[in-house]
Structures are given as C-alpha cells and as structure tokens.
Design an enzyme around this catalytic site. Structure first.
Site, PDB file in Angstrom:
ATOM      1  CB  THR A 192       8.572  -8.594 -46.499  1.00 13.78           C
ATOM      2  OG1 THR A 192       7.605  -7.987 -45.647  1.00 13.78           O
ATOM      3  CG2 THR A 192       8.978  -9.950 -45.927  1.00 13.78           C
ATOM      4  CG  LEU A 239       7.784 -10.430 -54.401  1.00 13.51           C
ATOM      5  CD1 LEU A 239       6.317 -10.215 -54.771  1.00 13.51           C
ATOM      6  CD2 LEU A 239       8.624 -10.420 -55.654  1.00 13.51           C
ATOM      7  CG  HIS A 240       4.895  -9.478 -47.901  1.00 11.29           C
ATOM      8  ND1 HIS A 240       5.297  -8.495 -47.021  1.00 11.29           N
ATOM      9  CD2 HIS A 240       3.799  -8.984 -48.525  1.00 11.29           C
ATOM     10  CE1 HIS A 240       4.478  -7.459 -47.111  1.00 11.29           C
ATOM     11  NE2 HIS A 240       3.568  -7.728 -48.021  1.00 11.29           N
ATOM     12  CG  ASP A 241       4.452 -15.079 -48.996  1.00  7.05           C
ATOM     13  OD1 ASP A 241       4.603 -14.602 -47.854  1.00  7.05           O
ATOM     14  OD2 ASP A 241       3.339 -15.355 -49.465  1.00  7.05           O
ATOM     15  CB  CYS A 243      11.794 -12.471 -48.021  1.00  7.44           C
ATOM     16  SG  CYS A 243      11.747 -10.785 -48.680  1.00  7.44           S
TER      17      CYS A 243
END
Length: 311
Positions: A192, A239-241, A243
């Site tokens: 991420t 933009l972690h989530d 992914c």
C-alpha cells in the site's frame, strides 16, 4: 457472473474510496457492508458508511454496525489521520436511510447463509467483526471463499515501529483470521505504501468532473495533508484500502507471495506485528497470499477508469 463480496470497513478516507471503486465495478456484487470501529469511533464509522452509500445512491445495500471495541483491548482511533468525522474534507450528504437492526456479525452470517456460492469478505479495518463471525459461526466457514484484508506489513509499521494500525487495534482478532484455515489475502504496507496517489493524480480525478470523482479528489486533498510529513518520505498519499478491491478486479497489477503469517499479541515492542515467514523458517504451511508490489500507474489508471462510471 459477478463475484459476491461483503465489505467490512471503518471509513476513513481510503475505505470510502474503496467503496467507490467496488460499487463502480460490475465484476463485483456487494451483498452487504458492515462497519467496524477503527479510524473513528463505531458511531462515526457506521454513519460514514451510510453517508457514502447515500452519496452513491445505493440505499439497497444492507448495512449493519459492528463491535464497539476490540476483542480484548480498549479502542484506539486514527482521528489524527482522518479528522473529527472520520471523513473530513468534502461536504458529504447526511444518511438518507437507516442501518439494519441487527449486528454486523448477524448480517454477515445471514448473507453467507443465503448465498448460493461462497462469498469473499473484504475487510479494510480492524478484524474484530470478522473474528467474531468466524468464532460464532464455524458452520459457515465453508461459505467464505477468502478473506481479503488491508492490514499488516512484512517490514515497517505505521502505528508502532513494528505494527500497522488495523492489526495493532485488534491483534487477537487478526490472529484468529490468519489461523482460521480460510484463504487470506493480505494487502499490507509493503504494497500500500507503493500505491501512492500523487498531486497530479488527484487533479486527473478532479478533471473527470462528475460529482463522485470530485468528492474523491476532495477526500484525497485532506488525506494528503497527513502524509506530507517528511518522516514518511512519501511523494503522495498511500491509498491503502482500495488495494483490496483493486486486487479482486486486476490481480495482474500486483505481485504476491504465498507465506505463513502469524500475529504477535504479546511482544514488549512488537504487539500487532504480522510475522511473515518469508524464508520458510518455521515449517508452517503458507496461510496467506501476501501482496508485495503493485504497478502504481496501473492502480491509478484503474481508479480513474472506474470513476468515469459515475458520469
């Protein structure tokens, strides 16, 4: 046939964008959305799910609120990242509909029970609700195709030196998920932090010019501010989530490895650490598909392409 999914989330700017991406993608059928405490308090994250679905005109999707605190610990929130509301920045609508009367676990269990095919659970917050589901409904494990989580890291943490925030909030729950025997896909910080959105990407999203792409750009404007701190060494904001959703849509833009993962629940310095057996030292069979790299441009292009869905 669209892939049935349940999304368990704690919105959160990046959770909100993951919802936008999922609901713009005909390959996915979002059967239910549940909220967890994490980025903000449980009341606020539930409200934020309802606000996002009101914005996206999807009151048809069942929503339920989840556990108010971790399994064995007091709640920690990330209001320093996501602001007082959990979605600070843009002007979002007030919820136009109410959540279901039952709990997140009840809604997940009902959704699994009624599905004719196994369902993928996407969990972008702490793993509390998913762990409660697994513990209370062993008879439904076979109805879960896989659990795709945003959490953990093979390398460095972002909340403590060793731990990523989502896992650190409820390490006991995360350990239940990893050791459940159900296939786990882990989008940790290793990937991420490479899925960064740059200032030029935000302007590209804004230029798409529909109401949703504009809100996404405004969410990112706010999210960028926290990540400008030079200690991170970032060009943009990770933009972690999204992914998790992007992997379901385009697994080819990610590099993954199959490894055993355990969660440290006791360590003096390492509570909440995801211990990834990268070199096969434990003799344990792999229990997770671990994302290690992403084609950043492919990720940004996917987001831009799906934002046009809302024209």
């Amino acid at each position: 046939m669209a892939l049935p999914i349940i999304i368990d989330c704690d919105p959160g700017h990046d959770d909100a964008i993951a919802l936008v991406l999922a609901l713009a993608s005909p390959e996915l059928e979002v059967k239910a959305i549940t909220s967890s405490a994490g980025n903000q308090t449980p009341e606020k994250t539930l409200r934020n799910v309802l606000r996002m679905l009101t914005l996206l005109k999807r009151p048809d999707i069942p929503v339920a609120g989840g556990a108010v605190k971790p399994l064995m610990r007091e709640l920690i929130i990330a209001d320093n990242v996501h602001g007082e509301s959990g979605l600070d920045g843009p002007a979002l609508p007030e919820p136009s509909f109410a959540p279901q009367s039952g709990t997140a676990v009840e809604l997940m269990a009902k959704t699994l029970r009624e599905s004719s095919q196994p369902v993928t659970i996407v969990s972008t917050g702490p793993q509390t609700n998913v762990a409660l589901l697994l513990n209370s409904h062993p008879e439904l494990h076979a109805k879960i195709a896989r659990i795709v989580i945003m959490g953990g890291a093979m390398g460095l943490g972002n909340w403590t030196p060793a731990a990523e925030f989502n896992i650190y909030v409820d390490p006991e729950a995360a350990e239940i998920v990893f050791q459940s025997g159900i296939p786990v896909v882990m989008a940790g910080l290793d990937v991420t932090h490479k899925a960064q959105i740059h200032a030029a990407d935000i302007e590209r999203f804004r230029a798409i010019g529909n109401p949703i792409s504009t809100i996404v750009a405004e969410l990112l404007d706010f999210f960028m501010e926290y990540h400008k701190d030079e200690k991170w060494g970032f060009v943009g904001a990770p933009l972690h989530d999204p992914c998790t959703i992007a992997w379901l849509l385009k697994p080819e833009i990610f590099t993954t490895v199959e490894r055993w993962v355990g969660v440290e629940t006791q360590g003096k310095y390492t509570q909440g650490m995801t211990v990834v057996d990268y070199y096969f030292l434990t003799g344990n069979k792999p229990n997770a598909t671990v994302m290690v790299d992403v084609d950043r441009q492919g990720f940004v292009d996917l987001l831009a392409e799906r934002l046009q869905y809302y024209a």
